[in-house]
Structure formats: C-alpha cells, structure tokens
Design a protein around this motif. Structure first.
Motif, PDB file in Angstrom:
ATOM      1  N   SER A 129       0.865  -1.065  -0.148  1.00 19.52           N
ATOM      2  CA  SER A 129      -0.548  -0.276  -0.386  1.00 19.52           C
ATOM      3  C   SER A 129       0.745   1.156   0.242  1.00 19.52           C
ATOM      4  O   SER A 129       0.577   2.546  -0.535  1.00 19.52           O
ATOM      5  N   GLU A 130       2.084   1.543   0.990  1.00 19.00           N
ATOM      6  CA  GLU A 130       3.030   2.559   0.578  1.00 19.00           C
ATOM      7  C   GLU A 130       2.609   3.017  -0.571  1.00 19.00           C
ATOM      8  O   GLU A 130       3.414   3.715  -1.117  1.00 19.00           O
ATOM      9  N   LEU A 131       4.518   1.729  -1.218  1.00 21.14           N
ATOM     10  CA  LEU A 131       4.880   1.398  -2.732  1.00 21.14           C
ATOM     11  C   LEU A 131       3.867   2.545  -3.322  1.00 21.14           C
ATOM     12  O   LEU A 131       3.628   3.442  -4.318  1.00 21.14           O
ATOM     13  N   THR A 132       2.080   1.589  -3.450  1.00 16.68           N
ATOM     14  CA  THR A 132       0.964   2.665  -4.433  1.00 16.68           C
ATOM     15  C   THR A 132       1.063   3.593  -3.979  1.00 16.68           C
ATOM     16  O   THR A 132       0.867   4.479  -5.416  1.00 16.68           O
ATOM     17  N   LYS A 133       1.156   3.999  -3.552  1.00 20.86           N
ATOM     18  CA  LYS A 133       0.981   5.608  -2.866  1.00 20.86           C
ATOM     19  C   LYS A 133       2.067   6.225  -3.315  1.00 20.86           C
ATOM     20  O   LYS A 133       1.429   7.393  -3.936  1.00 20.86           O
ATOM     21  N   VAL A 134       3.099   5.862  -3.362  1.00 18.01           N
ATOM     22  CA  VAL A 134       4.199   6.533  -3.618  1.00 18.01           C
ATOM     23  C   VAL A 134       4.605   6.984  -5.303  1.00 18.01           C
ATOM     24  O   VAL A 134       4.434   8.119  -6.101  1.00 18.01           O
ATOM     25  N   ILE A 135       3.713   5.748  -6.244  1.00 17.98           N
ATOM     26  CA  ILE A 135       3.533   5.428  -7.120  1.00 17.98           C
ATOM     27  C   ILE A 135       3.111   6.264  -8.268  1.00 17.98           C
ATOM     28  O   ILE A 135       2.802   7.119  -8.943  1.00 17.98           O
ATOM     29  N   LEU A 136       1.235   6.764  -7.391  1.00 21.95           N
ATOM     30  CA  LEU A 136       0.574   7.657  -7.180  1.00 21.95           C
ATOM     31  C   LEU A 136       0.235   9.263  -7.795  1.00 21.95           C
ATOM     32  O   LEU A 136       0.519   9.511  -8.542  1.00 21.95           O
ATOM     33  N   GLU A 137       1.312   9.211  -6.049  1.00 24.85           N
ATOM     34  CA  GLU A 137       2.021  10.699  -6.133  1.00 24.85           C
ATOM     35  C   GLU A 137       2.853  10.601  -7.184  1.00 24.85           C
ATOM     36  O   GLU A 137       2.934  12.446  -7.270  1.00 24.85           O
TER      37      GLU A 137
END
Length: 237
Positions: A129-137
C-alpha cells in the motif's frame, strides 16, 4: 536479550564485529541496537545480498544468501530516472527454513526520493500500500502502467508457488489478495484518467462538430440566396 552469548567467531567471519569485538564502523548505533533486538541487517554486493539475524537469545547467527536478477549499483543509478524493479531469490530450499518471509522469492521496487537524495527499497508485498501511494504521487501514466505490469508478473509467480508449496498455500493466497488489491487500485486510477482524457476529447470534438454544422448551414443558406437571385422571375399582372 543477552549480549554475552553472541556468536563472536561467526560475526567476525562476516565482518560484523572486529577482532577486538567492537562492531563494524559501517553499522550505525541504531543498526547495532536493532540487530541486537532481533532485526535483520543486510549487505549488498553486485547481484548478491546477505541477510544476518541473531536468534536463540542472541546465541546463534542466521545467514541467508539472496541473489537478485540485476546489479545493485545499476538499480540505484537507474532509479534516479524512473522506478526500478528486481526479482530476488533465496539460495536455500524453503522446506529447510520456514522463515516469516514464506517464500524463497520476493520482488522489490527501488524508488528515488528527491527530497532526501536517497533510494528507498520497497517489498511489493510487505510494503504494497505504501508503494502504490508513492507510485500514484508521481502522477505519471507510464510509471503507473509499468507498476501494474510488475504487479501482474508477481501475481503469476505467486500462482506458480501455490502448486510448488501446497503446505503454505494459505499464506501465498493472502499475498495474492494483497497484490490483487494493488492491481485494482492502480487499474482504477488509470481507467479514471483515461475516461477524463476521453471526456476532454469529446468536448473538443463536439465543439468542432458544432462549428462545422454552423458553417455548413451558412454555406447552404448563401447558396440558396444566390440561386434565388439568379432564378428568372415571372411578370406580374
């Protein structure tokens, strides 16, 4: 925690402590404290990674060797341009070591943090979930699509692992659920972005069609006026 039972000879062998039993200067005081409290420390070299962890009341040193599919320095350098992905395999049979990692395989993402000028490493399952947030940002459609493809690759591998290791199939299915959730998240964002782009295109096209229709009506009206003026008129009585 007991520091008096440390396996000194093994720790010296791997350069974790020096001949005088002091810890290597490569380790920070925080690294040492975590290591003595059960955390894992790692050493990277080219395609190899070695993980060290103290067990049995700090009397035993567990050493696990990993091999990644790409050179470590290459991953760090290229991550400055875009997110990099790497497959990592443990060099032992899972049946010999029921580790919390569950699998003898993991997939990592390397993301460059401009604010700290460092590269952060994310496990695509543990830090999903943390990685997905970073990618989307990053707000980058190409990065989103690449991430989705890498998640799909990971999903395929997990399916294969269910057949290979039926004794931990339940744990693997939990990992699959995590990956599926992130695929859905990134796919929904991509789909919404595409719909917005289509909406903008349609608005533009509608405007063009409206202007074209007006132009055609005006031209038709002008032609009819010219025909009317050129048409012979009869004499009235």
């Amino acid at each position: 925690m007991n520091n008096n039972t440390l396996p000194q000879e093994e720790l010296k062998k791997y350069g974790i402590i020096n001949e005088d039993n002091s810890f290597s200067k490569k380790l920070s005081s925080e690294d040492i404290e975590k290591f003595l409290n059960g955390y894992t420390i790692v050493a990277d070299n080219e395609k190899n990674r070695i993980a060290f962890k103290l067990t049995d009341n700090n009397s035993r040193l567990n050493v696990n060797l990993f091999e990644r599919d790409r050179d470590f320095e290459e991953l760090l350098e290229k991550s400055k341009e875009k997110v990099q992905y790497s497959d990592v395999k443990k060099q032992y049979d899972i049946k010999e070591d029921k580790s919390p990692d569950q699998l003898n395989f993991s997939k990592l993402a390397f993301v460059f943090d401009k604010e700290t000028n460092t590269v952060r490493e994310y496990d695509m399952i543990k830090n999903a979930s943390e990685l997905t947030k970073v990618i989307l940002e990053k707000n980058n459609a190409l990065e989103n699509e690449q991430y989705r493809l890498e998640l799909q690759k990971l999903k395929n591998v997990l399916y294969d692992k269910i057949d290979q290791y039926p004794e931990i199939a339940k744990d693997i299915k939990n990992d699959l659920n995590i990956v599926d959730k992130e695929i859905d998240t990134i796919s929904n964002v991509s789909e919404n972005t595409l719909q917005k782009e289509k909406s903008v295109d349609l608005d533009v096209n509608d405007k063009d069609m409206y202007e074209d229709a007006n132009r055609e009506r005006e031209e038709k009206f002008q032609d009819e006026r010219e025909e009317e003026m050129d048409r012979p008129r009869g004499r009235g009585r």
